[in-house]
Design a protein around this motif. Structure first.
Motif, PDB file in Angstrom:
ATOM      1  N   UNK A 164       0.823  -1.218   0.000  1.00 43.57           N
ATOM      2  CA  UNK A 164       0.000   0.000   0.000  1.00 43.57           C
ATOM      3  C   UNK A 164       0.857   1.269   0.000  1.00 43.57           C
ATOM      4  N   UNK A 165       2.186   1.110   0.016  1.00 45.90           N
ATOM      5  CA  UNK A 165       3.071   2.281   0.128  1.00 45.90           C
ATOM      6  C   UNK A 165       2.998   3.186  -1.091  1.00 45.90           C
ATOM      7  N   UNK A 166       3.081   4.501  -0.832  1.00 47.15           N
ATOM      8  CA  UNK A 166       3.231   5.474  -1.905  1.00 47.15           C
ATOM      9  C   UNK A 166       4.718   5.662  -2.212  1.00 47.15           C
ATOM     10  N   UNK A 167       5.002   6.418  -3.299  1.00 50.16           N
ATOM     11  CA  UNK A 167       6.386   6.566  -3.753  1.00 50.16           C
ATOM     12  C   UNK A 167       7.308   7.102  -2.656  1.00 50.16           C
ATOM     13  N   UNK A 168       6.871   8.147  -1.943  1.00 46.34           N
ATOM     14  CA  UNK A 168       7.746   8.744  -0.927  1.00 46.34           C
ATOM     15  C   UNK A 168       8.076   7.731   0.173  1.00 46.34           C
ATOM     16  N   UNK A 169       7.104   6.917   0.526  1.00 45.10           N
ATOM     17  CA  UNK A 169       7.318   5.898   1.558  1.00 45.10           C
ATOM     18  C   UNK A 169       8.306   4.838   1.075  1.00 45.10           C
TER      19      UNK A 169
END
Ligand code: HEM
Ligand code: NAG
Ligand code: NAG
Length: 315
Positions: A164-169
């Protein structure tokens, strides 16, 4: 003052990491176990020819080892009545495969060289041999890791990136392991092989707009809104071939995991995804370099740790 001591600590830690990886060497077993690499390679090749997905599963085991307290085979320690290791963590439970294959490799290696080759090195070599068995480019693995006497369920839950992570994460979680954004994108190319369970892509196929509609429809056929959590879908168009098709899939909005499509979603990594989609050679060489860096995270060397006799338990 506090920030000065934090940076002194950071420099010390980087120094320790550099020294530890400097102690790894491509020729580590040349004198002590000249047959080690050939023994691992033939066992991996046999396992992958029986079950091509096993190549993906062995590659993932090495990643899940390295991201949790370093590449020390901590992921292989099985739970016992009074020990809870990493295998029951959210990212690992019901999902990691290949423990039997690793035990088989270890038995073969112990037969040729008792008490010599670490389980952590076996994971690093088996990951490379899996990539090669599925058609990827060979690269040199650095050796000399030793095995932990501990594992961490807590770190397995906190340090392995979630789908579920976004790019920044994603960038942040690799950066905390000393890996660059380029390394993160190249290593994500491991998703050119293997399978994912419905539970990990359900929210993507019922609600995310940046998903190819014909692809979404085909995925929904085998992953309903409720039930069938374990039904499998291939991670890219060619799940048994280590190629650059994964990146082409991202260009067509066919990233299976939310985290996959984040690499090509209008952000800072789009250009690199395009480059890898158009050059298998550039992907292959960046992947190899990133694997070597990932393989040196937090390693135990010298007389640290131990050489386990059985990979699933401490001596
Ligand atoms: C960038 C962050 C990453 C995330 C969020 C992620 C997440 C996942 C998830 C959720 C699965 C499916 C598990 C299941 O359904 O049972 C998976 C499979 C897989 N991952 Fe990743 N992963 C990431 C990076 C990596 C890296 C760096 C590697 C190796 C270098 C890797 C190798 C694999 C492989 C080969 C599979 C298929 C395994 C099989 O079929 O048994 N992944 N990943
Ligand atoms: C549906 O899921 C099952 C169980 O994982 C799997 O064996 C099968 O290949 C999947 N079918 C399709 C069409 O993806
Ligand atoms: C959806 O996938 C198909 C098959 O790969 C591709 O031809 C098409 O261009 C994709 N659609 C979009 C909007 O990318």
């Amino acid at each position: 003052m506090a920030s000065a001591s934090v940076s002194v600590l950071a420099i010390l830690l980087l120094g320790v990491a550099a020294v530890a990886s400097a102690q790894l060497s491509a020729t580590f077993y040349d004198m002590s176990c000249p047959r080690a690499l050939a023994t691992i390679r033939s066992t991996v090749a046999a396992a992958v020819s029986r079950d091509p997905r096993m190549g993906a599963s062995l590659l993932r085991l090495h990643f899940h080892d390295c991201f949790v307290q370093g590449c020390d085979a901590s992921v292989l320690l099985a739970d016992t009545a009074n020990f809870r290791g990493e295998q029951g963590s959210f990212p690992n439970r019901g999902s990691l495969r290949g423990f039997d294959v690793v035990d088989g490799i270890k038995a073969q290696v112990e037969a040729v060289c008792p008490r010599t080759v670490s389980c952590a090195d076996i994971l690093a070599v088996a990951a490379r041999d899996s990539v090669v068995a599925l058609g990827g480019s060979p690269y040199t693995v650095l050796l000399g890791r030793r095995d932990s006497t501990t594992a961490s369920l807590t770190l397995a839950n906190s340090d392995l990136p979630a789908p579920s992570s976004d790019l920044a994460t994603l960038i942040g979680s690799f950066s905390r392991k000393g890996l660059s954004t380029t390394d993160m994108v190249a290593l994500s190319g491991a998703h050119t092989i293997g399978q994912v369970q419905c539970a990990n892509f359900r929210s993507r196929i019922y609600g995310e707009p940046n998903l190819n509609s014909s692809y979404a429809a085909s995925l929904r056929a085998n992953c309903s809104q409720s039930g069938g959590d374990g039904n499998l879908a291939p991670l890219d168009a060619t799940p048994n071939a280590f190629d650059n098709a994964y990146f082409g899939d991202l260009l067509a909005q066919r990233g299976l995991l939310h985290s996959d499509q984040q690499l090509f979603n209008g952000g800072s990594t789009d250009a690199l995804v395009r480059a890898y989609a158009s050059s298998a050679a550039q992907f292959g060489s960046d992947f190899a370099a990133a694997m070597v860096r990932m393989g040196s995270i937090g390693v135990l060397t010298g007389n640290q740790g131990e050489i386990r006799l059985s990979c699933s338990k401490v001596n």
